[in-house]
Design a protein around this motif. Structure first.
Motif, PDB file in Angstrom:
ATOM      1  N   ASP A 208       0.839  -1.189   0.000  1.00  0.00           N
ATOM      2  CA  ASP A 208       0.000   0.000   0.000  1.00  0.00           C
ATOM      3  C   ASP A 208       0.876   1.240   0.000  1.00  0.00           C
ATOM      4  N   ALA A 210       1.540   3.292   2.245  1.00  0.00           N
ATOM      5  CA  ALA A 210       2.330   3.476   3.472  1.00  0.00           C
ATOM      6  C   ALA A 210       3.477   2.473   3.593  1.00  0.00           C
ATOM      7  N   LEU A 246      -5.366  -0.513   5.222  1.00  0.00           N
ATOM      8  CA  LEU A 246      -4.307  -0.220   4.253  1.00  0.00           C
ATOM      9  C   LEU A 246      -4.650   1.071   3.501  1.00  0.00           C
ATOM     10  N   THR A 247      -3.620   1.750   3.017  1.00  0.00           N
ATOM     11  CA  THR A 247      -3.791   3.049   2.371  1.00  0.00           C
ATOM     12  C   THR A 247      -3.576   2.928   0.866  1.00  0.00           C
ATOM     13  N   ASP A 266      -6.170   2.309  -7.499  1.00  0.00           N
ATOM     14  CA  ASP A 266      -6.549   3.394  -6.591  1.00  0.00           C
ATOM     15  C   ASP A 266      -8.065   3.496  -6.557  1.00  0.00           C
ATOM     16  N   GLU A 268     -10.014   4.842  -4.438  1.00  0.00           N
ATOM     17  CA  GLU A 268     -10.515   6.152  -4.024  1.00  0.00           C
ATOM     18  C   GLU A 268     -10.509   7.133  -5.188  1.00  0.00           C
TER      19      GLU A 268
END
Length: 930
Positions: A208, A210, A246-247, A266, A268
């Protein structure tokens, strides 16, 4: 204690057979191989499968595996098949098969070269006999041993010094292919495989933003996919709950750190985009912007030779301010080094990614480096004619609303030329330059609005770039569809996208992407439809309307006119193939040998002629409709345009071979051009509306020879059964038209005396010149049938007129009486499944021109049977039978019987003989000489 013998290395084969064929006699070595358990009867079935599904590598490999245990000819064929698959798919199985075939053919260097490709790029096969085989191949070629990598990553092998397989291609050995996509519930799904060790799931890591890592767990192997036919697809699913905490964006990569197709993801970013209708357009632009310099932007990843050719063509273009190349972390050291050399020479501006980010990200890097210029966005596998850029620039600044311009190319989606669906061969640079010049001569600086540009070559105006921004790699990953998204965003801001009708560029296509390309395309097309509802309908509607066809047709015509200068001859025929096509091709070859230029006018034969409106379009070409597919004329509306082009091409004579499917207007083209017309008779369309003299006494009865009744009998026949009659013309009108055409013809040619007599019987006073289509006087060595079960070969396309029903009845009778007869149809039929279901007929599938003799020889038949029930004007199948050294059996009518009686190489049977009697003759007849 006895030593255990190592099992021989075997290539596995799984195949279900419906019909067992007696194997034809082969060499002693081949016979011994079959006795060891290999089923020789599988070969015909695999050959049939290969004809029904040409190009399927799985079938090719299965067939090559079986041939590998045959005689020298079989092994040579196997080597060719293995090499074709190996070169195209880099398959370890194919490289191994090729090495074994070369070894058995006595070619140690060839065997070593094939095995080297396997060892250097694939993990060592987990087969007990492989090490011994590899050692023997290495020693025979002068190597000290071999080395390779096992599936655990450890180097193994035999010997020291000069080793086969060294140096190992570590990048290829570690590479992971795959495809990943977001699921509707917020999870992730996809597949992956390691081509170097396809049977074992690869190590795949999810990361992810991060830096958190997760190892992907694989499930079951997914069903085979045509896009990756030789690689097992190890499937996986990551549930939404596993992504909690998770990001995004998420990346999925193999052990080498490279992303698989579709990564990064992605969710988002995708969710934040509000869908907008694809057909929506913003307010148009009011004023033209000031012109800027042009920077070429070229992402590069794979394909050293293609990239070299591309850049050399770009360097020849005048007026480019900069050539910006973006090295997207190429895995090819030679390509990277060559680009460094261009930088040192001051020829390019190079931007380099440390890790592979995909085409959209590479484009964005190049757009940033272009710093406000107009951008010529190019794939690294194009060939750019110098004049194309000037034409595109002229189109770009002809209208204030233009945002992008795309030229024609051989492989360019909606802008493909000459075939609009793509699949056209890649031209050389010289040919591309010629085509570009002809396009400009034909269409000038004309343009046409298109729904989206095509990313292989797009001229992007600076004001549109500034308004829209770059591509969106977070959504489209490695690419496919990213330029469509950019174009639709530009459309919503009031910009339009234009096709430069006077520009052409060569485009190889498919150099950078590999196994997942098809899946990634489908994934991204789904995203486009989600972001722009109606996008699919917008594009398919454009394709259906085909507003680009007139421009393509002008270019087709310009290509024909550019090669003018010789006296032209126009041949008119249908495109249904068969003996007519064969003779038309021979006629064209003869005209070329005389220094003439043959042009061909064909019907565009539809897939379903019974439900397609008649007449059908007429295609003009110089031999192959694939060369100029846009010269399709709908008669009578477009007859004047066709006449003008033929006049410009200098047509001095018309040869009327066949008019099936044509509008009647083609029959008078010679008169409209003021030139003589010859007529070549292929069948009896001049007096039989059904062409082949067949009739049905009752609607459900089997067809039979009509006996050629008087006009009243013909009228009654047509009224009783209208099937197979395409032209709405009464029998008297047909006879009147044909009589007038024969009377006005400069020459009438028929292939046989029998055909000449039938024409003269219906048209008294017409004298036709007899020109045989083959030389029956050539020496032949027909061999008498053998003993035991008899194999009967039936040659060609077997439809109703060629005796389909009669052949079916013969097979059913042979099965019912337990006769030692089996039939082979060397070709296709009206209903293969019905013939196969008899259990006594095998159907090979349609063969290519020139393949008949090898196909017939492969079955070692005892006798040829030609069950045609109409009086043929020639019968090419009979010639094939004789060239194969076979006696033939035909019915006593037409040219087939006439030729057989003249040669004595066979037997004629009375038409209407019961099938039981026919089978008895096929089983027992023996020639009395030869």
């Amino acid at each position: 204690m006895k030593r255990r013998r190592k099992p021989a290395l075997k290539l596995k084969l799984k195949l279900k057979l419906k019909l067992k064929l007696k194997p034809p006699p082969r060499s002693d070595a081949a016979a011994a191989a079959w006795k060891r358990g290999l089923d020789e009867a599988s070969i015909p079935w695999l050959e049939r499968a290969a004809r029904l599904a040409p190009g399927d590598p799985r079938i090719t490999l299965d067939l090559a595996r079986l041939r590998l245990s045959g005689g020298a000819r079989d092994i040579a064929a196997a080597a060719g098949d293995f090499e074709a698959v190996a070169q195209r798919y880099d398959s370890a199985t194919a490289w191994l098969g090729l090495a074994m075939a070369k070894r058995r053919l006595g070619d140690p260097p060839g065997a070593a070269a094939a095995l080297n490709c396997l060892l250097a790029r694939h993990c060592l096969p987990d087969e007990p006999g492989f090490a011994a085989l590899a050692g023997q191949i290495a020693a025979a070629a002068g190597y000290d041993g071999f080395c390779g990598l096992d599936t655990r990553g450890e180097t193994r092998g035999q010997g020291k010094g000069r080793l086969l397989g060294a140096p190992l291609d570590r990048a290829a050995l570690m590479r992971v292919e795959g495809l990943v996509a977001l699921t509707g519930d917020g999870g992730i799904s996809g597949w992956a495989c390691r081509p170097a060790a396809p049977e074992s799931p690869p190590r795949l890591t999810l990361r992810d933003a991060a830096g958190h890592r997760r190892t992907v767990k694989f499930g079951k192997i997914l069903p085979a996919d045509d896009g990756v036919p030789l690689l097992p697809r190890h499937g996986f699913k990551i549930a939404p709950r596993a992504l909690a905490g998770l990001t995004p964006p998420f990346t999925l990569s193999g052990p080498d750190g490279r992303h698989i197709a579709g990564s990064p993801l992605d969710p988002e970013a995708l969710a934040a985009i509000a869908p907008r209708p694809a057909a929506q357009r913003g307010r148009g632009r009011a004023r033209l912007p000031a012109r800027r310099e042009i920077s070429a932007v070229i992402p590069a990843y794979r394909g050293l030779e293609e990239t070299k050719a591309c850049l050399e063509s770009v360097f020849a273009v005048a007026g480019l301010a900069r050539v910006i190349v973006v090295d997207d972390a190429t895995p090819e050291p030679e390509l990277a080094a060559w680009l460094d050399g261009l930088v040192a020479a001051g020829r390019i501006v190079l931007c380099r990614h440390e890790t592979n980010q995909g085409f959209p990200a590479a484009v964005n890097t190049g757009l940033t480096a272009a710093a406000g210029d107009d951008v010529l966005l190019l794939n690294s596998d194009i060939l750019l004619p110098p004049g194309a850029v000037k034409t595109m620039r002229a189109v770009a600044y002809a209208d204030a609303a233009t945002g992008s311009v795309t030229p024609f190319a051989n492989e360019a989606s909606i802008l493909s030329y000459p075939a609009p669906g793509g699949g056209n061969p890649m031209p050389s640079l010289a040919d591309a330059v010629t085509l570009d010049a002809l396009a400009r001569r034909s269409n000038g600086h004309a343009s046409l609005e298109i729904p989206t540009g095509v990313g292989f070559c797009m001229y992007l105006r600076h004001d549109c770039l500034r308004a829209v921004g770059g591509l969106r790699p977070g959504i489209f990953a490695q690419g496919y569809g990213e330029e469509n998204d950019w174009c639709l965003r530009a459309r919503h801001k009031g910009f339009r996208h234009q096709a430069a009708l006077g520009a052409y560029v060569g485009h190889a296509g498919g150099v950078s992407f590999r196994a997942a390309a098809q899946g990634l395309t489908l994934r991204n097309l789904g995203i486009l439809e989600r972001l722009y509802p109606g996008y699919h309908d917008l594009v398919t509607g454009f394709i259906a309307a085909d507003p680009l066809r007139p421009a393509r047709a002008k270019l087709d015509a310009a290509r024909l006119r550019a090669d003018a200068g010789r006296e032209s001859v126009l041949l008119i025929s249908h495109s249904h193939g068969g003996g007519v096509a064969r003779q038309v091709e021979a006629d064209m070859a003869a005209r070329r040998a005389q220094g003439l230029r043959p042009l061909l006018l064909l019907t565009q034969f539809p897939d379903d002629p019974l439900s397609t409106p008649y007449p059908w379009p007429t295609l003009l070409s110089e031999g192959s409709p694939k060369d100029t597919p846009n010269l399709a004329y709908a008669l009578p509306r477009e007859r004047p345009a066709l006449r003008r082009l033929l006049k410009n091409l200098g047509v001095q004579r018309v040869i009327l071979h066949h008019t099936l499917g044509h509008h009647p207007g083609v029959r008078t083209l010679a008169k409209a051009l003021g030139v003589p017309q010859e007529i070549v008779v292929h069948d009896y369309a001049s007096f039989c509306p059904r062409v082949n003299l067949l009739t049905r006494p009752e609607p459900d009865a089997q067809p039979r020879y009509c006996g050629e009744p008087d006009v009243r009998g013909c009228i009654a026949c047509c009224a009783r059964d209208p099937t197979g009659i395409y032209e709405a013309l009464s029998v008297p009108a047909l006879l009147k038209r044909s009589a007038a055409e024969f009377a006005g013809a400069a020459r009438i040619t028929v292939p046989s005396p029998d055909a000449a007599k039938r024409i003269a019987r219906h048209f008294p006073g017409v004298v036709a010149r007899v020109v045989p289509w083959e030389d029956d006087s050539l020496p032949a060595r027909p061999r008498p049938p053998g003993t035991g079960a008899r194999r009967i070969i039936v040659i060609g396309g077997i439809g109703p007129a060629k005796g389909f029903e009669l052949l079916t009845a013969c097979a059913e009778d042979a099965a019912a009486r337990g006769l030692a007869l089996e039939f082979i149809v060397a070709g296709g039929s009206a209903d293969d499944e019905r013939l196969l279901a008899t259990g006594r007929i095998f159907v090979t599938g349609h063969y290519q021109e020139g393949e008949a003799q090898s196909l017939i020889a492969g079955f070692a038949p005892d006798l040829a049977f030609l069950p045609s029930i109409w009086p043929e004007t020639w019968c090419f199948a009979l010639g094939e039978a004789w060239r194969a050294g076979l006696y033939a059996v035909t019915f006593d009518l037409g040219a087939q019987a006439e030729r057989l009686r003249a040669s004595g190489r066979g037997l004629t049977l009375p038409l209407g003989l019961p099938v039981q009697r026919i089978n008895d003759i096929l089983l027992n007849w023996m020639p009395t000489h030869g």
